[in-house]
Design an enzyme around this catalytic site. Structure first.
Site, PDB file in Angstrom:
ATOM      1  CG  HIS A  42       4.146 -17.629 -67.155  1.00 15.93           C
ATOM      2  ND1 HIS A  42       4.717 -17.863 -65.893  1.00 15.93           N
ATOM      3  CD2 HIS A  42       3.009 -17.966 -66.636  1.00 15.93           C
ATOM      4  CE1 HIS A  42       3.643 -17.983 -64.989  1.00 15.93           C
ATOM      5  NE2 HIS A  42       2.657 -18.100 -65.556  1.00 15.93           N
ATOM      6  CD  GLU A  73       6.815 -21.611 -68.246  1.00 21.86           C
ATOM      7  OE1 GLU A  73       7.846 -22.106 -68.167  1.00 21.86           O
ATOM      8  OE2 GLU A  73       6.867 -20.249 -67.818  1.00 21.86           O
ATOM      9  CG  HIS A 126      12.662 -21.340 -61.546  1.00 21.77           C
ATOM     10  ND1 HIS A 126      11.536 -20.401 -62.250  1.00 21.77           N
ATOM     11  CD2 HIS A 126      12.848 -20.703 -60.618  1.00 21.77           C
ATOM     12  CE1 HIS A 126      11.351 -19.546 -61.413  1.00 21.77           C
ATOM     13  NE2 HIS A 126      12.077 -19.551 -60.310  1.00 21.77           N
TER      14      HIS A 126
END
EC number: 2.6.99.2
Length: 243
Positions: free
Chosen positions: A45, A72, A193
């Protein structure tokens, strides 16, 4: 039943590096170890504040990852430009707030339809497969379809954070229903997540799921057992759920 894939998020290798401003541990090395241990892809990310992964990491990882790179990022002009220059195999568009410790919820695709659709189109035209990180909600899945994104990633944080067995089961049922609905529309379904070695199996057992993206729990276990074993053990948990 088909096997399920594991995408290993290596952000927190960079968190550890940046805590002391050193050149180690290097996320590039972590990606190599994770792949040798059975990771089917590597997720990073690139946040707007560069709190862990930075531009150098993204550039070198694209050149060195042997499996698939999943980048991400927030839906901003800067990030879309970086993705178009880097050309990872996958981009997952996520919501982002500077004050959050980690991504707190899914992208409001329905509320930002034109903006997300435009970003999705640019990335798709460049040959990048786009996934939208969303809550397990039919309206958001419908909006994903309208955007033309071929993948969704269902947010499993509410499931992971549930404090009772009943609450966790209710969240699991929401995810299962959303996965079935999205799959029926021809959208490939990932999830992630907050998944750990203790809660991953019920999620991995959902037949519509294509890939799970898991980071924090794997990197945490790696501090005690080593990254190779941490990745391999998570893969075993996931594949056991499909038997």
């Amino acid at each position: 039943m088909n096997n399920i894939l594991l995408g290993v998020n290596i952000d927190h290798i960079a968190t550890l590096r940046n805590a002391r401003g050193t050149r180690y541990p290097d996320p590039v090395h972590a990606a190599e170890v994770a792949e040798r241990a059975g990771a089917d892809g590597i997720t990073v990310h690139l946040r707007e504040d560069r709190r862990h992964i930075n531009d150098r990491d993204v550039r070198i990882l694209k050149e060195t990852i042997q499996t698939r790179m999943n980048l991400e990022m927030a839906v901003t002009d800067e990030m879309v430009s970086i993705a178009l220059d880097t050309k990872p195999e996958f981009v997952c568009l996520v919501p982002e707030k500077r004050e959050e410790l980690t991504t707190e919820g899914g992208l409001d695709v329905a509320g930002q339809l034109e903006k997300i659709k435009a970003a999705t189109q640019k990335l798709t035209d460049a040959g990048i497969k786009v996934s939208l990180f969303i809550d397990a909600d039919r309206a958001q899945i419908d909006a994903t379809l309208a955007c033309g994104a071929p993948f969704v990633e269902l947010h499993t944080g509410h499931y992971a954070d549930a404090e009772t067995e009943e609450a966790q089961q209710a969240e699991l049922e929401k995810i299962a229903s959303a996965a079935t609905y999205a799959h029926g529309l021809g959208i490939k379904v990932n999830a992630g997540h907050g998944l750990t070695y203790h809660n991953v199996k019920p999620i991995a057992a959902l037949p519509e799921l294509y890939e799970l993206n898991i980071g924090h729990s794997i990197i945490s276990r790696a501090a005690f057992d080593g990254l190779n074993k941490a990745v391999a053990d998570m893969k075993v948990e996931m594949l056991d759920a499909r038997r």
